[in-house]
Design a protein around this motif. Structure first.
Motif, PDB file in Angstrom:
ATOM      1  N   THR A 247       0.757  -1.076  -0.148  1.00  0.00           N
ATOM      2  CA  THR A 247       0.010  -0.005  -0.050  1.00  0.00           C
ATOM      3  C   THR A 247       0.942   0.993  -0.067  1.00  0.00           C
ATOM      4  OG1 THR A 247      -1.819   1.297   1.328  1.00  0.00           O
ATOM      5  CG2 THR A 247       0.111   0.018   2.512  1.00  0.00           C
TER       6      THR A 247
ATOM      7  N   TYR B 227       0.690   3.075   4.673  1.00  0.00           N
ATOM      8  CA  TYR B 227       0.628   1.758   5.352  1.00  0.00           C
ATOM      9  C   TYR B 227       0.258   2.257   7.021  1.00  0.00           C
ATOM     10  CZ  TYR B 227       2.899  -2.686   6.234  1.00  0.00           C
ATOM     11  OH  TYR B 227       3.310  -4.319   6.042  1.00  0.00           O
TER      12      TYR B 227
ATOM     13  N   GLU C 175      -3.528   1.653   6.686  1.00  0.00           N
ATOM     14  CA  GLU C 175      -3.963   0.181   6.810  1.00  0.00           C
ATOM     15  C   GLU C 175      -4.013  -0.238   8.086  1.00  0.00           C
ATOM     16  OE1 GLU C 175      -1.315  -2.296   4.158  1.00  0.00           O
ATOM     17  OE2 GLU C 175      -2.476  -4.049   4.657  1.00  0.00           O
TER      18      GLU C 175
ATOM     19  N   HIS D 251      -7.164   0.870   9.954  1.00  0.00           N
ATOM     20  CA  HIS D 251      -8.117   0.086   9.396  1.00  0.00           C
ATOM     21  C   HIS D 251      -8.151  -1.210  10.399  1.00  0.00           C
ATOM     22  CE1 HIS D 251     -10.255   2.143   6.312  1.00  0.00           C
ATOM     23  NE2 HIS D 251      -9.273   2.614   5.834  1.00  0.00           N
TER      24      HIS D 251
ATOM     25  N   SER E  12      -8.690  -1.702   4.572  1.00  0.00           N
ATOM     26  CA  SER E  12      -8.419  -0.581   3.973  1.00  0.00           C
ATOM     27  C   SER E  12      -8.783  -0.776   2.445  1.00  0.00           C
ATOM     28  CB  SER E  12      -6.754  -0.305   3.991  1.00  0.00           C
ATOM     29  OG  SER E  12      -6.197   0.168   2.976  1.00  0.00           O
TER      30      SER E  12
ATOM     31  N   PRO F 179      -5.187  -2.239   0.330  1.00  0.00           N
ATOM     32  CA  PRO F 179      -4.273  -3.065   1.608  1.00  0.00           C
ATOM     33  C   PRO F 179      -3.067  -3.459   0.810  1.00  0.00           C
ATOM     34  CG  PRO F 179      -6.016  -4.361   0.654  1.00  0.00           C
ATOM     35  CD  PRO F 179      -6.320  -2.964  -0.193  1.00  0.00           C
ATOM     36  N   THR F 180      -2.098  -3.875   1.555  1.00  0.00           N
ATOM     37  CA  THR F 180      -0.873  -4.541   1.334  1.00  0.00           C
ATOM     38  C   THR F 180      -1.251  -6.034   1.017  1.00  0.00           C
ATOM     39  OG1 THR F 180       0.536  -3.028   2.465  1.00  0.00           O
ATOM     40  CG2 THR F 180       1.267  -5.355   1.820  1.00  0.00           C
TER      41      THR F 180
END
Ligand SMILES: Cc1cc2nc3c(=O)[nH]c(=O)nc-3n(C[C@H](O)[C@H](O)[C@H](O)COP(=O)(O)OP(=O)(O)OC[C@H]3O[C@@H](n4cnc5c(N)ncnc54)[C@H](O)[C@@H]3O)c2cc1C
Length: 486
Positions: free
Chosen positions: A328, A331, A334, A337, A345, A348-349
């Motif tokens: 992302t 970060y 994220e 969230h 998120s 997201p990653t």
């Protein structure tokens, strides 16, 4: 022969069973599912095989030593290979970083792809190794809750105060002071997710984790992660451990300061000792209400959970390796969230694990088995159906953008694992992957101990108790119990 009853056949339950059988106990393992391994299991369909849960294997010696203490040669049962590439990292601006297991090569790559020098990267990894050297014996290999574990209280206090351990700064603060490039900071902050924590809150001492990969190595079992479970069950059976599947323990019976037996729907199993591998919250809530600990366990923040899409992909992607991350751009948002708003998120990653890169039989020719995972909150009554549908769209759009191909069209097989399913399948409270989070500097001390103070012959192992979640720490919990039991 003295009898030991183990509740649950997760990786820690299996390790405890093998250790106690070797100690001279007649061990019985009671497992609610029809299969062993808990989170460490597999699924298959349309010619694809997927490891359902853990995908990263570190500290394999903790598995092989179970064969050695049983008088067996581990390679007759279980084999694994070290990975040359730890992970391929992708960023939205098109940067790709290949994290080689060789530290010099990795540091040179970081210098080329970010504004941080190779020297800074090497220094960070040296410090990670230092934290491991200084703390592992005290924090990972022994009970933290027995005075006899400490050389002296003053030594412990001195260790904790050491500025090198960064207990009083967050992991992100330490990483921001070590590096200037957001790409490097995200790469090292991500290690907090290895135990389901938030790098913006978890203490800097968690910078120990990169050493597990860069110093001790990342591995892939031949045949996949599920071979860890298979080989340990085979070993356990051979040395005399009895397994009872489809046997959910519904109560643990006590008499004054002792546990006496456990009961399932179809029987009662007496034990001189009882070891619970089930999540500690579930144990106190459901199995042994007379224990006075539920409130204390209830107050602790849970670790993150995960949403996984198992996708059989019609195509091959040479730019991807076994472990891949698509970061992302924000970060911090994220993690907000995951841990604060308990939502997902929009960006997201994404983690993609592809074992067919090394294990050809895991996918049909010309195809790949993608395990696509994002970190998500544990279960707090959210509208998961809506959140999952939205996340699926966002994930597909991000991967397609980064790889330059419409990925949805290539999906030939699909299954999902959600936080609710993780809870239902393994009774992990709220579906969290690693028990409680490590989002505060004393989390290691708050994590539940490996024995009960109320019942002398009741023990606990697995990812929800000391020293923590993840395969290596769960295996260490069984080792600690082995040391505690005479
Ligand atoms: C999607 C995912 C990805 C992960 N990735 C990684 C990774 O890459 N690397 C890593 O090291 N770790 C990873 N982990 C974490 C790792 O899987 C766990 O920490 C580890 O497997 C913990 O095992 P455990 O022994 O605590 O028990 P669990 O696997 O939780 O097993 C507990 C067992 O107890 C049984 N049980 C519960 N209650 C009862 C009852 N009342 N009666 C009978 N049986 C009962 C359950 O059915 C289950 O089989 C991941 C986990 C998940 C879910």
């Amino acid at each position: 022969m003295k009898k030991a009853v183990i509740v649950g056949s997760g990786i820690a339950g299996l390790a405890a069973a093998i250790r106690l059988q070797n100690k001279g106990y007649q061990v019985q393992v009671l497992e609610k599912n029809a299969y062993p391994g808990g989170k460490l299991t597999q699924i298959a369909g349309n010619g694809f095989r997927f490891d359902a849960g853990p995908s990263l294997f570190t500290m394999p010696n903790l598995v092989t030593e179970l064969f050695e203490i049983s008088g067996k040669k581990s390679t007759d049962y279980f084999n694994f290979d070290q990975l040359d590439i730890l992970c391929n990292y992708f960023y939205e601006d098109g940067t790709q970083i290949v994290a080689s297991a060789d530290i010099d090569t990795f540091a040179a790559e970081m210098e080329q792809k970010t504004t941080d020098s190779a020297e800074k990267v090497k220094k960070h990894l040296e410090k990670s190794a230092f934290i491991y050297e200084v703390t592992s014996d005290q924090f990972l290999n022994k009970s933290l809750h027995k005075l006899s574990s400490f050389l002296s209280l003053s030594t412990l206090v001195a260790v904790l105060k050491s500025p090198f351990l960064n207990i009083f700064s967050s992991m992100n603060q330490v990483n921001e002071s070590s590096f200037s490039d957001s790409k490097t900071i995200r790469l090292f902050n991500r290690y907090a997710t290895y135990n389901g924590s938030n790098p913006y809150k978890a203490p800097g001492i968690l910078n120990i984790i990169p050493h597990l990969e860069f110093g001790l190595g990342a591995y892939l079992p031949r045949g996949g992660m599920h071979e860890i479970t298979n080989s340990l069950v085979e070993l356990a059976k051979e040395i005399g451990v009895e397994f009872h599947f489809n046997q959910e323990v519904i109560t643990i019976e006590t008499e004054r300061s002792l546990v006496k037996s456990v009961t399932t729907a179809s029987g009662n199993y007496a034990g001189d000792i009882v070891v619970c591998n089930a999540d500690i919250h579930t144990v106190y809530e459901k199995l042994i209400p007379s224990a006075k600990k539920l409130q204390e366990v209830d107050q602790q923040e849970r670790s993150s959970s995960a949403l996984i899409f198992y996708w059989g992909i019609d195509g091959e992607f040479p730019e991807l390796d076994v472990h891949n991350i698509m970061f992302t751009e924000d970060y911090k948002a994220e993690f907000h969230h995951i841990f604060e708003s308990k939502t997902i998120s929009e960006d997201p990653t994404i983690y993609i694990n592809i074992t067919s890169k090394k294990i050809a039989s895991d996918a049909p020719k010309g195809k790949e088995n993608w395990f696509v995972m994002i970190n998500v909150p544990s279960v707090y009554g959210q509208d998961w159906e809506m959140m999952i549908a939205q996340a699926r769209k966002n994930i597909l759009s991000k991967i397609s953008r980064i790889l330059g191909q419409d990925i949805e069209k290539l999906i030939h097989f699909e299954q999902q694992l959600t936080p609710q399913l993780i809870q239902d399948k393994t009774y992990s409270f709220k579906g969290s992957l690693y028990g409680t989070s490590s989002n505060n500097r004393f989390a290691a001390f708050f994590r539940h101990k490996n024995f009960s103070s109320q019942y002398k012959n009741l023990y606990f192992c697995g990812g929800s108790v000391h020293p923590g979640g993840g395969i290596p720490l769960a295996l260490l919990s069984a080792k600690i119990i082995d040391k505690l039991i005479k």
